[in-house]
Design a protein around this motif. Structure first.
Motif, PDB file in Angstrom:
ATOM      1  N   ASN A  89       1.080   3.269  -5.129  1.00  0.00           N
ATOM      2  CA  ASN A  89       1.593   2.464  -4.133  1.00  0.00           C
ATOM      3  C   ASN A  89       1.518   0.748  -4.461  1.00  0.00           C
ATOM      4  O   ASN A  89       1.089  -0.040  -5.686  1.00  0.00           O
ATOM      5  CB  ASN A  89       0.126   2.480  -2.723  1.00  0.00           C
ATOM      6  CG  ASN A  89      -0.480   2.262  -1.817  1.00  0.00           C
ATOM      7  OD1 ASN A  89       0.684   1.794  -1.116  1.00  0.00           O
ATOM      8  ND2 ASN A  89      -0.953   1.411  -1.460  1.00  0.00           N
ATOM      9  N   ARG A  91      -0.153  -2.695  -3.458  1.00  0.00           N
ATOM     10  CA  ARG A  91      -0.937  -4.291  -2.588  1.00  0.00           C
ATOM     11  C   ARG A  91      -1.459  -5.349  -2.942  1.00  0.00           C
ATOM     12  O   ARG A  91      -0.456  -5.687  -4.090  1.00  0.00           O
ATOM     13  CB  ARG A  91      -2.419  -2.853  -2.596  1.00  0.00           C
ATOM     14  CG  ARG A  91      -3.669  -3.908  -2.239  1.00  0.00           C
ATOM     15  CD  ARG A  91      -4.507  -3.501  -2.866  1.00  0.00           C
ATOM     16  NE  ARG A  91      -5.289  -2.190  -2.506  1.00  0.00           N
ATOM     17  CZ  ARG A  91      -5.829  -1.583  -1.963  1.00  0.00           C
ATOM     18  NH1 ARG A  91      -6.322  -2.461  -0.894  1.00  0.00           N
ATOM     19  NH2 ARG A  91      -6.055   0.113  -2.385  1.00  0.00           N
ATOM     20  N   ASN A 107      -4.520 -10.455   2.738  1.00  0.00           N
ATOM     21  CA  ASN A 107      -4.110  -8.963   2.554  1.00  0.00           C
ATOM     22  C   ASN A 107      -2.938  -8.133   3.230  1.00  0.00           C
ATOM     23  O   ASN A 107      -2.795  -8.584   4.563  1.00  0.00           O
ATOM     24  CB  ASN A 107      -5.457  -8.057   3.108  1.00  0.00           C
ATOM     25  CG  ASN A 107      -6.473  -8.683   2.096  1.00  0.00           C
ATOM     26  OD1 ASN A 107      -6.438  -8.378   0.788  1.00  0.00           O
ATOM     27  ND2 ASN A 107      -7.737  -8.534   2.376  1.00  0.00           N
ATOM     28  N   THR A 108      -2.380  -7.243   2.477  1.00  0.00           N
ATOM     29  CA  THR A 108      -0.945  -6.597   3.069  1.00  0.00           C
ATOM     30  C   THR A 108      -1.635  -5.772   3.963  1.00  0.00           C
ATOM     31  O   THR A 108      -3.134  -4.669   3.973  1.00  0.00           O
ATOM     32  CB  THR A 108       0.141  -6.002   2.699  1.00  0.00           C
ATOM     33  OG1 THR A 108      -1.022  -5.563   1.466  1.00  0.00           O
ATOM     34  CG2 THR A 108       0.436  -7.031   1.375  1.00  0.00           C
ATOM     35  N   ASP A 109      -1.304  -5.391   5.631  1.00  0.00           N
ATOM     36  CA  ASP A 109      -1.889  -4.050   6.361  1.00  0.00           C
ATOM     37  C   ASP A 109      -1.069  -3.228   6.492  1.00  0.00           C
ATOM     38  O   ASP A 109      -1.598  -2.286   7.117  1.00  0.00           O
ATOM     39  CB  ASP A 109      -2.233  -4.961   7.161  1.00  0.00           C
ATOM     40  CG  ASP A 109      -0.617  -5.554   8.465  1.00  0.00           C
ATOM     41  OD1 ASP A 109       0.322  -5.439   7.775  1.00  0.00           O
ATOM     42  OD2 ASP A 109      -0.405  -6.088   9.209  1.00  0.00           O
ATOM     43  N   GLU A 110      -0.479  -2.822   5.001  1.00  0.00           N
ATOM     44  CA  GLU A 110       0.914  -1.947   5.197  1.00  0.00           C
ATOM     45  C   GLU A 110       0.392  -0.875   4.219  1.00  0.00           C
ATOM     46  O   GLU A 110       0.206  -1.783   2.958  1.00  0.00           O
ATOM     47  CB  GLU A 110       1.949  -1.655   5.961  1.00  0.00           C
ATOM     48  CG  GLU A 110       2.867  -2.635   5.357  1.00  0.00           C
ATOM     49  CD  GLU A 110       3.612  -2.643   5.713  1.00  0.00           C
ATOM     50  OE1 GLU A 110       5.372  -1.521   5.884  1.00  0.00           O
ATOM     51  OE2 GLU A 110       4.672  -3.649   7.021  1.00  0.00           O
ATOM     52  N   SER A 111       1.059  -0.208   3.919  1.00  0.00           N
ATOM     53  CA  SER A 111       1.193   0.718   2.330  1.00  0.00           C
ATOM     54  C   SER A 111       2.161   0.446   1.739  1.00  0.00           C
ATOM     55  O   SER A 111       3.647   0.845   2.150  1.00  0.00           O
ATOM     56  CB  SER A 111       0.394   2.629   2.793  1.00  0.00           C
ATOM     57  OG  SER A 111       0.473   2.698   1.615  1.00  0.00           O
ATOM     58  N   PHE A 112       2.766  -0.337   0.640  1.00  0.00           N
ATOM     59  CA  PHE A 112       4.065   0.190   0.022  1.00  0.00           C
ATOM     60  C   PHE A 112       4.646   1.424  -0.535  1.00  0.00           C
ATOM     61  O   PHE A 112       3.850   0.685  -1.821  1.00  0.00           O
ATOM     62  CB  PHE A 112       4.184  -1.887  -0.117  1.00  0.00           C
ATOM     63  CG  PHE A 112       4.593  -2.185   0.752  1.00  0.00           C
ATOM     64  CD1 PHE A 112       5.417  -2.312   1.765  1.00  0.00           C
ATOM     65  CD2 PHE A 112       3.068  -2.701   1.419  1.00  0.00           C
ATOM     66  CE1 PHE A 112       5.834  -3.437   2.370  1.00  0.00           C
ATOM     67  CE2 PHE A 112       3.123  -4.976   2.177  1.00  0.00           C
ATOM     68  CZ  PHE A 112       3.968  -4.363   3.111  1.00  0.00           C
ATOM     69  N   ARG A 113       4.639   2.168  -0.605  1.00  0.00           N
ATOM     70  CA  ARG A 113       4.773   3.594  -1.172  1.00  0.00           C
ATOM     71  C   ARG A 113       6.450   3.086  -2.161  1.00  0.00           C
ATOM     72  O   ARG A 113       7.423   2.194  -2.223  1.00  0.00           O
ATOM     73  CB  ARG A 113       5.409   4.554  -0.589  1.00  0.00           C
ATOM     74  CG  ARG A 113       4.388   4.789   0.178  1.00  0.00           C
ATOM     75  CD  ARG A 113       2.842   5.613  -0.862  1.00  0.00           C
ATOM     76  NE  ARG A 113       4.191   7.225  -1.261  1.00  0.00           N
ATOM     77  CZ  ARG A 113       4.571   7.932  -0.579  1.00  0.00           C
ATOM     78  NH1 ARG A 113       3.844   8.488   0.466  1.00  0.00           N
ATOM     79  NH2 ARG A 113       4.741   8.754  -1.396  1.00  0.00           N
ATOM     80  N   VAL A 125       7.412  -7.759   0.282  1.00  0.00           N
ATOM     81  CA  VAL A 125       5.812  -7.283   0.896  1.00  0.00           C
ATOM     82  C   VAL A 125       5.999  -9.089   1.623  1.00  0.00           C
ATOM     83  O   VAL A 125       6.106 -10.315   0.779  1.00  0.00           O
ATOM     84  CB  VAL A 125       4.765  -8.024   0.067  1.00  0.00           C
ATOM     85  CG1 VAL A 125       3.316  -7.658  -0.035  1.00  0.00           C
ATOM     86  CG2 VAL A 125       4.786  -6.195  -0.760  1.00  0.00           C
TER      87      VAL A 125
END
Length: 127
Positions: A89, A91, A107-113, A125
């Motif tokens: 991931n 972040r 902060n990012t509010d989603e997961s970036f796989r 991002v």
């Protein structure tokens, strides 16, 4: 002037942070982009690599749809190896230093796989 604080070998993940006009203007931001192994259930993520970028500015004009794009590269720390069975991931956060020592954090509010399970090694991002 943007100052990258990461050094090391070839990057394993590359990408870009995109600051949209939705973000309020700021002058003194520092971005942290982290590569994490999030495979372990009921345990915290393992930090595998990080890039810190200081000196970020974002100052869109009112009504302007301008975006700022900041490239990044993350290298693995130490002797870490990527296991194709694991989940990885990205972040990202930006700390904005304000007046009188106060800071704001985006902060990012989603997961970036990334990297395994069909996910690539480039990520965008968007804030």
């Amino acid at each position: 002037m943007i100052k990258k604080l990461n050094t090391g070998s070839s990057p394993i993940v590359t990408g870009e942070i995109v600051l949209t006009s939705k973000i309020s203007p700021f002058k003194n931001g520092t971005a942290s982009i982290q590569l994490e192994d999030v495979s372990r259930a009921d345990a915290g993520a393992l930090l595998l690599g990080e890039e810190i970028i200081a000196g970020i500015k974002h100052n869109p004009e009112p009504g302007d749809e301008q975006t700022i794009t900041i490239p990044f590269e993350i290298q693995l720390k130490g002797n870490v190896e990527i296991d194709p069975r694991n989940f990885y991931n990205i972040r990202a956060s930006i700390v904005i230093k304000g007046r009188k020592g106060r800071s704001e954090v985006l902060n990012t509010d989603e997961s970036f796989r990334v990297l395994t399970q069909g996910f690539g090694n480039f990520i965008k991002v968007v804030f």
